[in-house]
Design a protein around this motif. Sequence first.
Motif, PDB file in Angstrom:
ATOM      1  N   PHE A  11       0.829  -1.197   0.000  1.00  0.00           N
ATOM      2  CA  PHE A  11       0.000   0.000   0.000  1.00  0.00           C
ATOM      3  C   PHE A  11       0.868   1.253   0.000  1.00  0.00           C
ATOM      4  CE2 PHE A  11      -2.384   3.395   2.009  1.00  0.00           C
ATOM      5  CZ  PHE A  11      -3.553   3.366   1.274  1.00  0.00           C
ATOM      6  N   LEU A  12       1.943   1.255   0.800  1.00  0.00           N
ATOM      7  CA  LEU A  12       2.821   2.413   0.877  1.00  0.00           C
ATOM      8  C   LEU A  12       3.557   2.638  -0.434  1.00  0.00           C
ATOM      9  CD1 LEU A  12       4.294   1.947   4.461  1.00  0.00           C
ATOM     10  CD2 LEU A  12       2.611   3.624   3.719  1.00  0.00           C
ATOM     11  N   VAL A  13       3.940   1.545  -1.099  1.00  0.00           N
ATOM     12  CA  VAL A  13       4.622   1.689  -2.377  1.00  0.00           C
ATOM     13  C   VAL A  13       3.738   2.420  -3.363  1.00  0.00           C
ATOM     14  CG1 VAL A  13       5.435   0.388  -4.370  1.00  0.00           C
ATOM     15  CG2 VAL A  13       6.167  -0.273  -2.095  1.00  0.00           C
ATOM     16  N   LEU A 140      -4.617  -9.319  -4.517  1.00  0.00           N
ATOM     17  CA  LEU A 140      -5.851  -8.565  -4.306  1.00  0.00           C
ATOM     18  C   LEU A 140      -6.023  -8.341  -2.815  1.00  0.00           C
ATOM     19  CD1 LEU A 140      -8.455  -7.403  -5.682  1.00  0.00           C
ATOM     20  CD2 LEU A 140      -9.528  -9.618  -5.188  1.00  0.00           C
ATOM     21  N   GLN A 141      -6.320  -7.081  -2.433  1.00  0.00           N
ATOM     22  CA  GLN A 141      -6.480  -6.733  -1.022  1.00  0.00           C
ATOM     23  C   GLN A 141      -7.853  -6.133  -0.777  1.00  0.00           C
ATOM     24  OE1 GLN A 141      -3.306  -3.954  -0.211  1.00  0.00           O
ATOM     25  NE2 GLN A 141      -1.792  -5.570   0.126  1.00  0.00           N
ATOM     26  N   ASP A 142      -8.344  -6.300   0.471  1.00  0.00           N
ATOM     27  CA  ASP A 142      -9.592  -5.661   0.855  1.00  0.00           C
ATOM     28  C   ASP A 142      -9.331  -4.221   1.286  1.00  0.00           C
ATOM     29  OD1 ASP A 142      -8.569  -5.756   3.453  1.00  0.00           O
ATOM     30  OD2 ASP A 142      -9.803  -7.469   4.044  1.00  0.00           O
ATOM     31  N   ASP A 144      -9.020  -2.939   4.075  1.00  0.00           N
ATOM     32  CA  ASP A 144      -8.102  -2.816   5.217  1.00  0.00           C
ATOM     33  C   ASP A 144      -6.696  -3.273   4.868  1.00  0.00           C
ATOM     34  OD1 ASP A 144     -10.169  -1.906   6.950  1.00  0.00           O
ATOM     35  OD2 ASP A 144     -10.857  -3.986   7.178  1.00  0.00           O
ATOM     36  N   SER A 145      -6.405  -3.388   3.582  1.00  0.00           N
ATOM     37  CA  SER A 145      -5.079  -3.792   3.084  1.00  0.00           C
ATOM     38  C   SER A 145      -4.711  -5.220   3.464  1.00  0.00           C
ATOM     39  CB  SER A 145      -3.993  -2.815   3.559  1.00  0.00           C
ATOM     40  OG  SER A 145      -4.240  -1.517   3.078  1.00  0.00           O
ATOM     41  N   ASN A 146      -5.712  -6.068   3.700  1.00  0.00           N
ATOM     42  CA  ASN A 146      -5.456  -7.485   3.953  1.00  0.00           C
ATOM     43  C   ASN A 146      -5.467  -8.243   2.629  1.00  0.00           C
ATOM     44  OD1 ASN A 146      -5.517  -7.242   6.865  1.00  0.00           O
ATOM     45  ND2 ASN A 146      -7.742  -7.022   6.687  1.00  0.00           N
ATOM     46  N   ASP A 147      -4.473  -9.082   2.409  1.00  0.00           N
ATOM     47  CA  ASP A 147      -4.451  -9.896   1.206  1.00  0.00           C
ATOM     48  C   ASP A 147      -5.595 -10.913   1.253  1.00  0.00           C
ATOM     49  OD1 ASP A 147      -2.150  -8.535   0.670  1.00  0.00           O
ATOM     50  OD2 ASP A 147      -0.823 -10.276   0.698  1.00  0.00           O
ATOM     51  N   ILE A 148      -6.421 -10.929   0.213  1.00  0.00           N
ATOM     52  CA  ILE A 148      -7.491 -11.925   0.141  1.00  0.00           C
ATOM     53  C   ILE A 148      -7.261 -12.904  -1.007  1.00  0.00           C
ATOM     54  CG2 ILE A 148      -9.182 -10.410   1.224  1.00  0.00           C
ATOM     55  CD1 ILE A 148     -10.377  -9.921  -1.530  1.00  0.00           C
ATOM     56  N   ARG A 180      -8.103  -3.226  -3.612  1.00  0.00           N
ATOM     57  CA  ARG A 180      -6.857  -2.815  -4.249  1.00  0.00           C
ATOM     58  C   ARG A 180      -6.154  -4.029  -4.830  1.00  0.00           C
ATOM     59  NH1 ARG A 180      -4.022   1.630  -4.549  1.00  0.00           N
ATOM     60  NH2 ARG A 180      -5.488   2.721  -3.182  1.00  0.00           N
ATOM     61  N   TRP A 181      -5.645  -3.881  -6.038  1.00  0.00           N
ATOM     62  CA  TRP A 181      -4.950  -4.977  -6.719  1.00  0.00           C
ATOM     63  C   TRP A 181      -3.553  -4.531  -7.148  1.00  0.00           C
ATOM     64  CZ3 TRP A 181      -3.525  -3.224 -11.404  1.00  0.00           C
ATOM     65  CH2 TRP A 181      -4.316  -2.237 -11.998  1.00  0.00           C
TER      66      TRP A 181
END
Length: 279
Positions: A11-13, A140-142, A144-148, A180-181
Motif C-alpha cells: 500500500f505504501l509503495v 488482491l487486497q480488501d 483494510d489492506s489485507n491480502d485476500i 486494491r490490486w
Amino acid sequence: MKSNLQPKKRFLVVAFSCTILLVSLTPVVAKPTLGSLPSDDYGGLRLRADVKTNLAQATAFNEPTIPSGPAPAGRVRGGAKRGPTCPGTVTKPDLTALVPFSEEPNSVTNVWGQTTVEHPSWFFYVPYTKDLPYEVEFVLQDQDSNDIYQKAIALPDKAGVIRVSLPTNAPALALNKQYRWFLTVNCDQQENSSLIFVGGVIQRIELKPAALKELQTTEPLKRYAIYAQNGIWYEALTTLAQLRDQNPKDAALQAEWENLLSSIHLNDIAAEPIISEKP
C-alpha cells in the motif's frame, strides 16, 4: 510463491510511487447508439461488411466519475523514467495495466475501474518472457489492506497482453466496496529495489435494471457496448477480449480493441497481441 512485499508495504509503495507517473488525461465520454450495432446472430461470430466499416466508431468508453472518499491512487505503468525498470524491455512498452487512469492536480494518479461480477478479470501488458528469471505475482487486497488472494503468474512465451482472473474459489467481491490490486515483478530476488509493479482500485457495482435486462437478451458485441456505455470497464474489456479470441483475424474487432484502449490513452498498447484469452 511468497512475495517479498508485505501487505502494508504494498500500500505504501503505491502511495509514494504514484507521483512519478506524469500523464495528462482527459476522460473520454461518448454515448454509443446500440441500435446501430449489428443485429446478426453473433453465435456464428461474423460481422457484416457494412458493420466492419463503422464498428470502430460505434462505441467508446463512458468513463464514470471517481468515487468520493480517499483517492483510488495507483500506478498504470510499471517502469517510469525515475523508477526502476527490469532489463529486457529497452525497445518495448513498460509493464502496463489495461485500466482507466487520471491524474489529479496534486500529482496523484487515480487507477480505478468498475465491475459487475463477483470474480472479475484483469488484463496486463507484460513485456517480459519466460526465459527471464523474474518472479511475477498478482495480489488482491480488501479495504483494510489485507491480502485476500495471491497468485504466482507464469511469464508468457512472448511479450503481449495477459489475463488474470479471480477464480470462483476465491473470496467474491462485495457490492459497493473497493479492493486494491497489484501485479508485481521482481527482477532480482536479492534486491527489493528491483521490484516494479502496477496497481489500482476496483469496485463492484450493480447495473441499472434496464441495462441488466438488455444484457440478458442480446449478443456479445451489443453486451460490450452496454458495458462501455455504462462505464463498466472490466466487463467491457473482457467481453471484447473474448470476441477477439474467438475471431483472431477479424479486423473490425481489432479496430474496436484499439479504439477502446486509445480512448483511455493506452495507444502504445492497443496493437499488442493478446497472448492468451484463457483465464
